[in-house]
Design a protein around this motif. Structure first.
Motif, short mmCIF file in Angstrom:
data_model
loop_
_atom_site.label_atom_id
_atom_site.label_comp_id
_atom_site.label_asym_id
_atom_site.label_seq_id
_atom_site.Cartn_x
_atom_site.Cartn_y
_atom_site.Cartn_z
N SER A 67 -1.05 5.57 -4.48
CA SER A 67 -1.95 6.70 -4.66
C SER A 67 -3.36 6.19 -4.95
CB SER A 67 -1.41 7.63 -5.76
OG SER A 67 -2.12 8.84 -5.80
N ALA A 68 -3.89 6.41 -6.15
CA ALA A 68 -5.21 5.87 -6.48
C ALA A 68 -5.24 4.36 -6.32
CB ALA A 68 -5.60 6.25 -7.91
N GLY A 69 -4.12 3.69 -6.62
CA GLY A 69 -4.05 2.24 -6.46
C GLY A 69 -4.04 1.81 -5.02
N HIS A 70 -3.57 2.68 -4.13
CA HIS A 70 -3.67 2.43 -2.69
C HIS A 70 -5.13 2.53 -2.25
CE1 HIS A 70 -2.96 2.66 1.59
NE2 HIS A 70 -3.15 3.97 1.67
N HIS A 71 -5.82 3.56 -2.72
CA HIS A 71 -7.23 3.76 -2.36
C HIS A 71 -8.08 2.54 -2.71
CE1 HIS A 71 -7.44 8.10 -1.23
NE2 HIS A 71 -6.32 8.15 -1.93
N ILE A 72 -7.90 2.00 -3.90
CA ILE A 72 -8.81 0.95 -4.37
C ILE A 72 -8.61 -0.35 -3.63
CG2 ILE A 72 -7.40 -0.08 -6.23
CD1 ILE A 72 -11.15 0.94 -6.39
N MET A 117 0.86 -1.18 0.00
CA MET A 117 0.00 0.00 0.00
C MET A 117 0.90 1.24 0.00
SD MET A 117 -3.07 -1.52 0.39
CE MET A 117 -3.81 -2.99 1.15
N ASN A 118 1.01 1.92 -1.14
CA ASN A 118 2.00 2.98 -1.31
C ASN A 118 1.37 4.37 -1.29
OD1 ASN A 118 3.61 0.76 -1.66
ND2 ASN A 118 4.06 1.13 -3.82
N GLY A 119 2.10 5.32 -0.69
CA GLY A 119 1.58 6.68 -0.56
C GLY A 119 1.60 7.47 -1.85
N ALA A 120 2.42 7.09 -2.80
CA ALA A 120 2.45 7.70 -4.13
C ALA A 120 2.33 6.58 -5.16
CB ALA A 120 3.72 8.52 -4.33
N GLY A 121 2.24 6.96 -6.43
CA GLY A 121 1.88 5.99 -7.45
C GLY A 121 2.92 4.95 -7.78
N GLY A 122 4.20 5.28 -7.59
CA GLY A 122 5.26 4.41 -8.06
C GLY A 122 5.52 3.20 -7.18
N GLY A 139 -0.93 4.65 -10.00
CA GLY A 139 -1.55 5.90 -9.58
C GLY A 139 -2.41 6.47 -10.69
N GLY A 140 -3.27 7.41 -10.34
CA GLY A 140 -4.13 8.02 -11.35
C GLY A 140 -5.48 8.39 -10.80
N VAL A 190 1.13 -8.18 -13.12
CA VAL A 190 0.35 -7.34 -14.03
C VAL A 190 0.14 -5.98 -13.37
CG1 VAL A 190 -1.92 -6.96 -15.07
CG2 VAL A 190 -0.83 -9.19 -15.27
N VAL A 191 0.38 -4.93 -14.12
CA VAL A 191 0.10 -3.56 -13.69
C VAL A 191 -1.15 -3.08 -14.41
CG1 VAL A 191 0.91 -1.17 -13.69
CG2 VAL A 191 2.51 -3.04 -13.19
N LEU A 192 -2.13 -2.59 -13.65
CA LEU A 192 -3.34 -2.03 -14.22
C LEU A 192 -3.29 -0.51 -14.08
CD1 LEU A 192 -5.96 -4.53 -12.75
CD2 LEU A 192 -4.98 -4.53 -15.05
N ALA A 193 -3.48 0.18 -15.18
CA ALA A 193 -3.44 1.64 -15.19
C ALA A 193 -4.68 2.18 -15.88
CB ALA A 193 -2.18 2.13 -15.91
N GLY A 194 -5.15 3.32 -15.40
CA GLY A 194 -6.32 3.94 -16.00
C GLY A 194 -5.99 4.95 -17.08
N SER A 195 -4.71 5.29 -17.21
CA SER A 195 -4.27 6.21 -18.26
C SER A 195 -2.78 6.01 -18.47
CB SER A 195 -4.56 7.67 -17.88
OG SER A 195 -3.88 8.01 -16.69
N SER A 196 -2.30 6.44 -19.62
CA SER A 196 -0.87 6.33 -19.92
C SER A 196 -0.12 7.51 -19.32
CB SER A 196 -0.65 6.31 -21.43
OG SER A 196 -1.25 5.16 -22.01
N PRO A 197 1.14 7.33 -18.93
CA PRO A 197 1.94 8.46 -18.45
C PRO A 197 2.03 9.55 -19.51
CG PRO A 197 3.04 6.37 -18.01
CD PRO A 197 1.88 6.06 -18.90
N THR A 198 2.06 10.80 -19.06
CA THR A 198 2.10 11.92 -20.00
C THR A 198 3.50 12.14 -20.55
OG1 THR A 198 2.38 13.43 -18.13
CG2 THR A 198 0.14 13.05 -18.94
#
Length: 354
Positions: A173-178, A55-60, A141-142, A83-91
């Motif tokens: 981050s968002a991945g910690h929340h879920i 459970m990480n405080g930031a996305g990485g 994260g995201g 497997v890494v699940l992401a909701g968007s690609s890095p900018t």
């Protein structure tokens, strides 16, 4: 009733053409994207030694906690798939930043990044095949609202199957929340501590429940970027809401706030957590709030708070009754020094937080 026919003037036609042109410039939802690093073949093995969670405080990825999760799940021998699940690609930069960090760890056979932009992507066959064949699933994260949209899809069940076979789950981050059973989903917008304390029923506060229910981690609301973005206050409001609205079984709700900058809470199969990198906080609301109503500031007496410094442990299976300090909120105003305090009880031989 039938619609009236439209009458177009030359100005309207011009505006319509402009609108069409602007629409064409708007980004559409991208197609689901798959990038695999490492071996093209999945590991085949009869049993695994997890579950394990990060459970990480930031996305990485936090290398130390992720390496421990990999080692625990494989029992120190062989290799596994991630497997890494992401909701968007890095900018900018790499399109697979999490897998870039994971693939070099001992015991990792492959790491596959799936970028999924719609709720229905959770029902894609190849996504679910990859997840079910993996031994660890990491949520990047995201936007946790996008992840909450996968509730009830095949993907929810696939992630649960990974944990059930002795694999693991995690995120930042968002991945910690879920990864908490009570998810602050931010589907209506992000709320600050000041806003949440002023009105615990603020329109930006919404929850998703009934998604991931990991063993030993019940009645928890996760929060991220905890100290840097001063989120203790909003976690207090979330917990008061969870108790008031019956979201937490047993009338008590727990917050787990992890700091960014390398903060990671590792949870093993026996429910014991170890803190890595930066501090984390466990916050307990164990009674009904004195006041938690719409459009009124929160009043709640004596939240119990455990501060977890790097290297300390916390037993989520047998949750402690000692080692905490107390902080209250009165008419929306929290006590001072929310992030540090002297424990009011001595754990003695219990050793709740070491």
């Amino acid at each position: 009733m039938p619609l009236r026919p439209l009458r177009f003037t030359s100005a309207a036609v011009g505006l319509a053409a402009l609108a069409t042109a602007l629409t064409a410039l708007q980004p559409a939802h991208a197609a689901a994207d798959r990038i695999r690093l490492g071996s093209t073949a999945d590991v085949a093995r009869a049993s695994w030694n997890g579950p394990a969670f990060t459970m990480n405080g930031a996305g990485g990825i936090v290398t130390a906690s992720m390496a421990r999760a990999v080692d625990d799940i494989r029992g120190g021998t062989g290799s596994l798939d991630v497997v890494v699940l992401a909701g968007s690609s890095p900018t900018s930069g790499s399109r697979t930043p999490e897998c870039d960090a994971v693939i070099g760890l001992a015991g990792v056979n492959s790491c596959t990044t799936w970028t999924l932009t719609t709720a229905n992507d959770g029902n894609r066959g190849q996504v679910n095949t990859d997840v079910r064949n993996a031994e660890f699933v990491y949520f990047a994260g995201g936007d946790q609202c996008r992840y909450a949209g996968w509730k009830g899809t095949a993907l929810e069940a696939s992630v649960e199957s990974v944990v059930a076979k002795g694999g693991g789950s995690g995120g930042g981050s968002a991945g910690h929340h879920i990864n908490s059973p009570i998810v602050y989903d931010a589907c209506d917008g992000s709320v600050t501590s000041a806003e949440a304390l002023a009105n615990p029923y603020d329109r930006y506060i919404s929850f998703t429940t009934g998604m991931f229910e990991w063993a030993n981690y019940g009645a928890v609301v996760n929060d991220s970027h905890f100290v840097t973005r001063d989120r203790m206050g909003r976690t207090m409001a979330f917990l008061a809401r969870a108790v008031k609205d019956g979201l937490a079984p047993g009338g008590a709700a727990w917050g787990v706030g992890v700091e960014e900058g390398g903060g990671s809470l590792f949870l093993d199969r026996d429910g014991k957590a170890t803190q890595y990198g930066q501090d984390a906080y466990v916050v307990l609301a164990d009674h009904q709030p004195e006041r938690a109503v719409a459009r009124k500031p929160l009043t709640y007496t004596n939240f119990k708070i455990w501060r977890l410094t790097p290297g300390s442990t916390f037993d989520f299976k047998n949750r402690p009754t000692c080692g905490y300090y107390l902080r209250s909120v009165t008419n929306g105003v929290p006590d001072r020094n929310l992030y540090s305090g002297t424990p009011v009880t001595d754990c003695g031989s219990q050793g709740a937080v070491r």
